[in-house]
Design a protein around this motif. Structure first.
Motif, PDB file in Angstrom:
ATOM      1  N   LYS A  76      -9.558  27.076 -63.175  1.00 13.13           N
ATOM      2  CA  LYS A  76     -10.113  28.250 -62.483  1.00 13.13           C
ATOM      3  C   LYS A  76     -11.246  27.814 -61.569  1.00 13.13           C
ATOM      4  N   LEU A  77     -11.196  28.312 -60.358  1.00 13.62           N
ATOM      5  CA  LEU A  77     -12.196  27.947 -59.360  1.00 13.62           C
ATOM      6  C   LEU A  77     -13.520  28.679 -59.638  1.00 13.62           C
ATOM      7  N   SER A  78     -14.641  28.054 -59.291  1.00 14.20           N
ATOM      8  CA  SER A  78     -15.927  28.743 -59.420  1.00 14.20           C
ATOM      9  C   SER A  78     -15.949  29.931 -58.455  1.00 14.20           C
ATOM     10  N   LYS A  79     -16.814  30.889 -58.782  1.00 19.03           N
ATOM     11  CA  LYS A  79     -16.964  32.056 -57.898  1.00 19.03           C
ATOM     12  C   LYS A  79     -17.382  31.583 -56.493  1.00 19.03           C
ATOM     13  N   ARG A  80     -18.224  30.555 -56.470  1.00 15.91           N
ATOM     14  CA  ARG A  80     -18.699  29.994 -55.200  1.00 15.91           C
ATOM     15  C   ARG A  80     -17.528  29.508 -54.336  1.00 15.91           C
ATOM     16  N   LEU A  81     -16.671  28.656 -54.919  1.00 15.78           N
ATOM     17  CA  LEU A  81     -15.548  28.123 -54.131  1.00 15.78           C
ATOM     18  C   LEU A  81     -14.485  29.184 -53.861  1.00 15.78           C
ATOM     19  N   GLU A  82     -14.341  30.119 -54.808  1.00 13.13           N
ATOM     20  CA  GLU A  82     -13.388  31.207 -54.579  1.00 13.13           C
ATOM     21  C   GLU A  82     -13.816  32.041 -53.363  1.00 13.13           C
ATOM     22  N   THR A  83     -15.119  32.213 -53.221  1.00 18.00           N
ATOM     23  CA  THR A  83     -15.622  32.984 -52.073  1.00 18.00           C
ATOM     24  C   THR A  83     -15.406  32.201 -50.780  1.00 18.00           C
ATOM     25  N   VAL A  84     -15.585  30.885 -50.831  1.00 19.34           N
ATOM     26  CA  VAL A  84     -15.280  30.054 -49.656  1.00 19.34           C
ATOM     27  C   VAL A  84     -13.806  30.243 -49.294  1.00 19.34           C
ATOM     28  N   ALA A  85     -12.942  30.207 -50.310  1.00 23.11           N
ATOM     29  CA  ALA A  85     -11.481  30.308 -50.096  1.00 23.11           C
ATOM     30  C   ALA A  85     -11.094  31.623 -49.416  1.00 23.11           C
ATOM     31  N   LYS A  86     -11.821  32.688 -49.741  1.00 20.39           N
ATOM     32  CA  LYS A  86     -11.521  34.011 -49.162  1.00 20.39           C
ATOM     33  C   LYS A  86     -11.584  34.012 -47.643  1.00 20.39           C
ATOM     34  N   PHE A  87     -12.375  33.095 -47.087  1.00 26.60           N
ATOM     35  CA  PHE A  87     -12.556  33.079 -45.630  1.00 26.60           C
ATOM     36  C   PHE A  87     -11.615  32.116 -44.914  1.00 26.60           C
ATOM     37  N   VAL A  88     -10.757  31.457 -45.669  1.00 26.69           N
ATOM     38  CA  VAL A  88      -9.782  30.556 -45.034  1.00 26.69           C
ATOM     39  C   VAL A  88      -8.634  31.416 -44.514  1.00 26.69           C
ATOM     40  N   ASP A 122     -10.968  19.847 -46.095  1.00 25.27           N
ATOM     41  CA  ASP A 122     -12.102  20.086 -46.988  1.00 25.27           C
ATOM     42  C   ASP A 122     -12.879  18.775 -47.075  1.00 25.27           C
ATOM     43  N   ILE A 123     -14.070  18.784 -46.516  1.00 22.15           N
ATOM     44  CA  ILE A 123     -14.845  17.547 -46.416  1.00 22.15           C
ATOM     45  C   ILE A 123     -15.863  17.486 -47.554  1.00 22.15           C
ATOM     46  N   GLY A 124     -15.887  16.367 -48.260  1.00 24.80           N
ATOM     47  CA  GLY A 124     -16.720  16.255 -49.460  1.00 24.80           C
ATOM     48  C   GLY A 124     -16.057  17.040 -50.572  1.00 24.80           C
ATOM     49  N   SER A 125     -14.778  16.742 -50.760  1.00 25.88           N
ATOM     50  CA  SER A 125     -13.909  17.592 -51.578  1.00 25.88           C
ATOM     51  C   SER A 125     -14.102  17.363 -53.070  1.00 25.88           C
ATOM     52  N   ASP A 126     -14.669  16.224 -53.442  1.00 18.51           N
ATOM     53  CA  ASP A 126     -14.841  15.832 -54.840  1.00 18.51           C
ATOM     54  C   ASP A 126     -13.499  15.918 -55.577  1.00 18.51           C
ATOM     55  N   HIS A 127     -13.318  16.866 -56.502  1.00 14.99           N
ATOM     56  CA  HIS A 127     -12.057  16.930 -57.272  1.00 14.99           C
ATOM     57  C   HIS A 127     -10.883  17.547 -56.506  1.00 14.99           C
ATOM     58  N   ALA A 128     -11.125  17.916 -55.267  1.00 23.54           N
ATOM     59  CA  ALA A 128     -10.081  18.585 -54.456  1.00 23.54           C
ATOM     60  C   ALA A 128      -9.642  19.913 -55.070  1.00 23.54           C
ATOM     61  N   TYR A 129     -10.518  20.549 -55.829  1.00 20.26           N
ATOM     62  CA  TYR A 129     -10.167  21.846 -56.438  1.00 20.26           C
ATOM     63  C   TYR A 129      -9.880  22.893 -55.360  1.00 20.26           C
ATOM     64  N   LEU A 130     -10.716  22.888 -54.312  1.00 24.80           N
ATOM     65  CA  LEU A 130     -10.554  23.910 -53.269  1.00 24.80           C
ATOM     66  C   LEU A 130      -9.221  23.769 -52.518  1.00 24.80           C
ATOM     67  N   PRO A 131      -8.891  22.569 -51.987  1.00 26.51           N
ATOM     68  CA  PRO A 131      -7.580  22.462 -51.315  1.00 26.51           C
ATOM     69  C   PRO A 131      -6.408  22.745 -52.255  1.00 26.51           C
ATOM     70  N   CYS A 132      -6.489  22.331 -53.508  1.00 28.80           N
ATOM     71  CA  CYS A 132      -5.392  22.612 -54.453  1.00 28.80           C
ATOM     72  C   CYS A 132      -5.217  24.127 -54.611  1.00 28.80           C
ATOM     73  N   TYR A 133      -6.328  24.824 -54.757  1.00 24.81           N
ATOM     74  CA  TYR A 133      -6.285  26.288 -54.898  1.00 24.81           C
ATOM     75  C   TYR A 133      -5.678  26.931 -53.643  1.00 24.81           C
ATOM     76  N   LEU A 134      -6.118  26.456 -52.467  1.00 23.21           N
ATOM     77  CA  LEU A 134      -5.647  27.045 -51.202  1.00 23.21           C
ATOM     78  C   LEU A 134      -4.146  26.855 -51.010  1.00 23.21           C
ATOM     79  N   VAL A 135      -3.635  25.706 -51.419  1.00 24.11           N
ATOM     80  CA  VAL A 135      -2.202  25.453 -51.252  1.00 24.11           C
ATOM     81  C   VAL A 135      -1.407  26.179 -52.341  1.00 24.11           C
ATOM     82  N   HIS A 136      -1.869  26.114 -53.576  1.00 16.92           N
ATOM     83  CA  HIS A 136      -1.184  26.825 -54.675  1.00 16.92           C
ATOM     84  C   HIS A 136      -1.062  28.316 -54.390  1.00 16.92           C
ATOM     85  N   ASN A 137      -2.086  28.879 -53.768  1.00 16.13           N
ATOM     86  CA  ASN A 137      -2.080  30.324 -53.504  1.00 16.13           C
ATOM     87  C   ASN A 137      -1.478  30.678 -52.142  1.00 16.13           C
TER      88      ASN A 137
END
Ligand code: SAM
Length: 225
Positions: free
Chosen positions: A1-13, A21-36
């Motif tokens: 589950k994505l943090s509320k912070r990253l989920e809010t970032v995702a809402k604007f994509v 996604d630059i400085g992606s660390d675990h790549a949670y954000l791009p994985c979420y964006l593609v999965h959804n």
């Protein structure tokens, strides 16, 4: 589950974006964006080997290697001309680091329509960078998670006018004046008050006097808001 912070970032994509996604660390954000099915595909950029390895691992685990490319690179150097990137996300760093990343490889911004930036501190320098580089703020969010306050800035190409106060507070956030916004700036004004008291006890050199006057001005202006 994505943090509320990253989920809010995702809402604007934007729907069907090609995201870097630059400085992606675990790549949670791009994985979420593609999965959804929000992003068509994504680049996850990392400059440090450890987080780069975590990103590769996560993308493999999620079976997304056909949609997400992980690259070990400094900032926007992770973006290659043929990628067709339309949106860039940079989250979880300070404002000055985010702006230095945007400034270092300006050509990588060609074709990019939207920037979604989430500075942990000093959002002001991003607003200044946006003003100077013909990006305008189309939306802003301030949110509280785990006792920390985060800001998210959404930029698209265009012109805007910002007052000094709006550069600091954010034009949209100032207008919305949410509870979190109120908490953040009440805390800041208190902090500045403490610093000012300490300065008043120090030897009154011209530098100290100038700093003290600057703080007094900030306390008054932000305090009024
Ligand atoms: N974006 C994720 C998030 O918001 O949860 C991770 C944030 S993490 C605190 C910051 C990441 O940015 C680190 O993994 C760090 O290695 C990476 N980083 C810092 N400077 C960078 C640069 N110039 N280029 C690419 N990655 C960078």
């Amino acid at each position: 589950k994505l943090s509320k912070r990253l989920e809010t970032v995702a809402k604007f994509v934007p729907q069907d974006a090609i995201v870097a996604d630059i400085g992606s660390d675990h790549a949670y954000l791009p994985c979420y964006l593609v999965h959804n099915n929000i992003a068509k595909s994504a680049i996850a950029g990392e400059v440090v080997k450890g987080p780069y390895d975590s990103a590769c691992h996560e993308v493999q685990k999620e079976k997304l290697t056909n949609k997400i490319t992980v690259r070990l690179a400094d900032g926007l150097a992770a973006i290659e001309p043929g990628d067709g990137v339309t949106a860039i996300t940079i989250a979880g760093m300070g404002g000055p680091l985010i702006t230095s990343i945007l400034e270092k490889h300006p050509l990588a911004l060609e074709g990019v329509e939207r920037l979604i930036l989430q500075p942990n501190i000093h959002a002001k320098v991003i607003r200044e960078w946006a003003l100077q580089n013909c990006w305008k703020i189309i939306d802003e969010v301030i949110l509280l998670e785990d006792e920390k306050i985060y800001e998210i800035l959404v930029l698209e190409r265009g012109e805007m006018n910002l007052s000094e106060l709006e550069k600091l507070l954010g034009p949209v956030l100032k207008q919305q004046h949410s509870d979190v916004f109120h908490t953040k700036w009440t805390r800041e004004v208190e902090q500045w008050g403490h610093v000012r008291e300490a300065l008043q006890k120090a030897e009154q050199t011209p530098e100290i006097l100038a700093k003290s006057a600057e703080l007094a001005h900030l306390i008054e202006e932000v305090g009024e808001v």
